[in-house]
Design a protein around this motif. Structure first.
Motif, PDB file in Angstrom:
ATOM      1  N   LEU A  39       0.758  -1.119  -0.082  1.00 43.28           N
ATOM      2  CA  LEU A  39       0.187  -0.028  -0.085  1.00 43.28           C
ATOM      3  C   LEU A  39       0.919   1.255  -0.233  1.00 43.28           C
ATOM      4  CD1 LEU A  39      -2.962   1.087   0.141  1.00 43.28           C
ATOM      5  CD2 LEU A  39      -2.650   1.272   2.735  1.00 43.28           C
ATOM      6  N   SER A  40       0.663   2.331  -0.713  1.00 44.55           N
ATOM      7  CA  SER A  40       1.183   3.439  -0.997  1.00 44.55           C
ATOM      8  C   SER A  40       2.613   3.328  -1.241  1.00 44.55           C
ATOM      9  CB  SER A  40       0.855   4.130   0.372  1.00 44.55           C
ATOM     10  OG  SER A  40      -0.655   4.416   0.509  1.00 44.55           O
ATOM     11  N   GLY A  41       3.009   2.773  -2.266  1.00 42.40           N
ATOM     12  CA  GLY A  41       4.364   2.380  -2.616  1.00 42.40           C
ATOM     13  C   GLY A  41       5.106   3.626  -2.844  1.00 42.40           C
ATOM     14  N   HIS A  42       4.552   4.569  -3.681  1.00 37.47           N
ATOM     15  CA  HIS A  42       5.435   5.692  -3.920  1.00 37.47           C
ATOM     16  C   HIS A  42       5.113   6.717  -2.848  1.00 37.47           C
ATOM     17  CE1 HIS A  42       5.814   4.885  -8.538  1.00 37.47           C
ATOM     18  NE2 HIS A  42       6.776   4.174  -7.634  1.00 37.47           N
ATOM     19  N   LEU A  43       4.123   7.520  -3.041  1.00 39.02           N
ATOM     20  CA  LEU A  43       3.960   8.599  -2.053  1.00 39.02           C
ATOM     21  C   LEU A  43       3.980   8.212  -0.545  1.00 39.02           C
ATOM     22  CD1 LEU A  43       1.201  10.789  -4.050  1.00 39.02           C
ATOM     23  CD2 LEU A  43       3.608  10.980  -3.793  1.00 39.02           C
ATOM     24  N   GLY A  44       3.408   7.070  -0.298  1.00 36.92           N
ATOM     25  CA  GLY A  44       3.580   6.490   1.275  1.00 36.92           C
ATOM     26  C   GLY A  44       4.714   6.044   1.476  1.00 36.92           C
ATOM     27  N   GLY A  45       5.946   5.812   0.650  1.00 41.29           N
ATOM     28  CA  GLY A  45       7.095   5.420   1.185  1.00 41.29           C
ATOM     29  C   GLY A  45       7.064   3.872   1.442  1.00 41.29           C
ATOM     30  N   ALA A  46       6.161   3.099   0.832  1.00 38.74           N
ATOM     31  CA  ALA A  46       6.222   1.740   1.343  1.00 38.74           C
ATOM     32  C   ALA A  46       7.457   1.040   0.390  1.00 38.74           C
ATOM     33  CB  ALA A  46       4.887   0.987   0.807  1.00 38.74           C
ATOM     34  N   ASN A  47       7.870   1.614  -0.774  1.00 35.98           N
ATOM     35  CA  ASN A  47       8.990   0.993  -1.708  1.00 35.98           C
ATOM     36  C   ASN A  47      10.158   1.397  -0.844  1.00 35.98           C
ATOM     37  OD1 ASN A  47       7.014   0.070  -3.460  1.00 35.98           O
ATOM     38  ND2 ASN A  47       7.551   1.393  -5.065  1.00 35.98           N
ATOM     39  N   ALA A  48      10.221   2.433  -0.415  1.00 38.13           N
ATOM     40  CA  ALA A  48      11.526   2.903   0.366  1.00 38.13           C
ATOM     41  C   ALA A  48      11.765   2.032   1.647  1.00 38.13           C
ATOM     42  CB  ALA A  48      11.496   4.217   0.459  1.00 38.13           C
ATOM     43  N   LEU A  49      10.682   1.896   2.241  1.00 41.40           N
ATOM     44  CA  LEU A  49      10.657   1.192   3.431  1.00 41.40           C
ATOM     45  C   LEU A  49      11.148  -0.254   3.140  1.00 41.40           C
ATOM     46  CD1 LEU A  49      10.197   0.637   6.526  1.00 41.40           C
ATOM     47  CD2 LEU A  49       7.509   0.541   6.198  1.00 41.40           C
ATOM     48  N   ALA A  50      10.362  -1.017   2.140  1.00 39.27           N
ATOM     49  CA  ALA A  50      10.822  -2.426   1.723  1.00 39.27           C
ATOM     50  C   ALA A  50      12.281  -2.340   1.201  1.00 39.27           C
ATOM     51  CB  ALA A  50      10.034  -2.853   0.376  1.00 39.27           C
ATOM     52  N   GLY A  51      12.969  -1.375   0.636  1.00 37.34           N
ATOM     53  CA  GLY A  51      14.289  -1.254   0.496  1.00 37.34           C
ATOM     54  C   GLY A  51      15.105  -1.431   1.614  1.00 37.34           C
ATOM     55  N   VAL A  52      14.796  -0.659   2.465  1.00 34.59           N
ATOM     56  CA  VAL A  52      15.791  -0.780   3.681  1.00 34.59           C
ATOM     57  C   VAL A  52      15.492  -1.989   4.460  1.00 34.59           C
ATOM     58  CG1 VAL A  52      15.447   0.356   6.291  1.00 34.59           C
ATOM     59  CG2 VAL A  52      15.182   1.933   4.333  1.00 34.59           C
ATOM     60  N   LEU A  53      14.278  -2.444   4.623  1.00 35.65           N
ATOM     61  CA  LEU A  53      14.415  -4.127   5.162  1.00 35.65           C
ATOM     62  C   LEU A  53      15.308  -5.047   4.296  1.00 35.65           C
ATOM     63  CD1 LEU A  53      10.365  -3.905   5.739  1.00 35.65           C
ATOM     64  CD2 LEU A  53      12.340  -3.550   7.442  1.00 35.65           C
ATOM     65  N   ALA A  54      14.916  -4.941   3.083  1.00 38.30           N
ATOM     66  CA  ALA A  54      15.694  -5.548   2.272  1.00 38.30           C
ATOM     67  C   ALA A  54      17.351  -5.675   2.567  1.00 38.30           C
ATOM     68  CB  ALA A  54      15.500  -5.548   0.814  1.00 38.30           C
ATOM     69  N   ALA A  55      17.700  -4.511   2.604  1.00 38.66           N
ATOM     70  CA  ALA A  55      19.230  -4.241   3.054  1.00 38.66           C
ATOM     71  C   ALA A  55      19.642  -4.767   4.305  1.00 38.66           C
ATOM     72  CB  ALA A  55      19.417  -2.738   2.795  1.00 38.66           C
ATOM     73  N   ALA A  56      18.611  -4.525   5.347  1.00 37.11           N
ATOM     74  CA  ALA A  56      18.907  -4.904   6.643  1.00 37.11           C
ATOM     75  C   ALA A  56      18.699  -6.410   7.013  1.00 37.11           C
ATOM     76  CB  ALA A  56      17.886  -4.242   7.818  1.00 37.11           C
ATOM     77  N   LEU A  57      17.751  -7.241   6.393  1.00 38.61           N
ATOM     78  CA  LEU A  57      17.643  -8.401   6.525  1.00 38.61           C
ATOM     79  C   LEU A  57      17.782  -9.351   5.544  1.00 38.61           C
ATOM     80  CD1 LEU A  57      13.767  -7.947   7.735  1.00 38.61           C
ATOM     81  CD2 LEU A  57      15.808  -7.952   9.208  1.00 38.61           C
ATOM     82  N   GLY A  58      18.346  -8.942   4.359  1.00 41.09           N
ATOM     83  CA  GLY A  58      18.927  -9.743   3.390  1.00 41.09           C
ATOM     84  C   GLY A  58      17.749 -10.291   2.460  1.00 41.09           C
ATOM     85  N   ALA A  59      16.489  -9.435   2.803  1.00 39.93           N
ATOM     86  CA  ALA A  59      15.457 -10.093   2.158  1.00 39.93           C
ATOM     87  C   ALA A  59      15.302  -9.479   0.661  1.00 39.93           C
ATOM     88  CB  ALA A  59      13.973  -9.191   2.772  1.00 39.93           C
TER      89      ALA A  59
END
Length: 257
Positions: free
Chosen positions: A116-136
């Protein structure tokens, strides 16, 4: 310290409803200092161990917590099944300008899915942070991110730019970009390194369907599906009509004197 998110770390809630999920939630909170863990009361001991000083436990149904989470947080990480999250949030959705960015993580920490809200809501950016931190693996389904092209509604956000466009104009311009229609990109002001610093990361060349111009007056709008104008001046006389329905205007912050 913020970790490259479009909102403060303190505006991130991590929700988990199982014992194993809570252990993963602790890793998320450690990766995003300031984030807060929400878990059922019956798992209080596990939650407080996973996120010392950053755990809140609730009684009753998880669905009853959604209004407060929507009101209090800009980003939500849900370690809950995707289908369950859809059902939980559905009654509370408004629009992409208001809804928080929501990312679903599986309990194994293998996939980070902006739902939900991948662009304006920042979900895509948040997923990127999680991917880097968790190896996801981030699972990005927005067309501009899947194709690594320009996201019209994010252009220059990291540089403090704002944009002026209606919802329909954003939709039209975004469609023109991802469908490889000719798009005029006119930059008269602002930093020139916006592509390298573009939201969610862009390392390749500018898409071939974007043609760059130095001045708006050099553009023939009839040749383009959309015109993206980066400037600090007002539209010249007659141009509002020429660009009607197909323009997005970006305003870089004024430089200090």
């Amino acid at each position: 310290m913020n970790v490259n998110l479009p909102f403060a770390n303190e505006r991130v809630a991590v929700v988990s409803i199982t014992k194993h999920g809570i252990a993963l939630a602790g890793r998320v909170v450690a990766a995003i200092p300031g984030a807060r863990l929400f878990a059922p009361e019956k798992f209080r001991a596990e939650a407080e161990a996973a996120a010392p000083g950053a755990a809140s436990c609730y009684t009753g149904k998880t669905g009853d917590q959604i209004p407060a989470l929507f009101a209090g947080f800009d980003g939500i990480v849900a370690i809950v099944s995707l289908g369950a999250v859809v059902r939980l949030i559905a009654p509370h959705l408004k629009d992409k300008e208001q809804d928080p960015g929501i990312v679903v993580l599986d309990e194994g920490g293998r996939y980070a899915i902006p739902m939900l809200s991948g662009h304006l809501g920042g979900a895509n950016a948040l997923a990127g942070v999680l991917a880097a931190a968790l190896g996801a693996q981030p699972v990005l389904t927005t067309a501009s991110d899947a194709r690594e092209t320009l996201a019209v509604d994010l252009l220059g956000r990291e540089l403090g730019w704002t944009f002026d466009a209606s919802h329909d104009e954003i939709v039209r311009a975004s469609a023109a970009v991802v469908n490889d229609e000719p798009v005029a990109l006119v930059q008269e002001a602002g930093s020139r390194d916006w592509w390298a610093r573009h939201a969610n990361g862009r390392s390749g060349p500018l898409p071939a369907n974007l043609k760059r111009f130095e001045r708006l007056e050099d553009v023939d709008p009839e040749r383009f599906g959309a015109v993206l104008w980066i400037s600090d001046r007002e539209l010249p006389a007659g141009w509002a009509e020429r660009l009607a329905g197909r323009r997005v205007i970006y305003r870089p912050p004024q430089e200090a004197a």
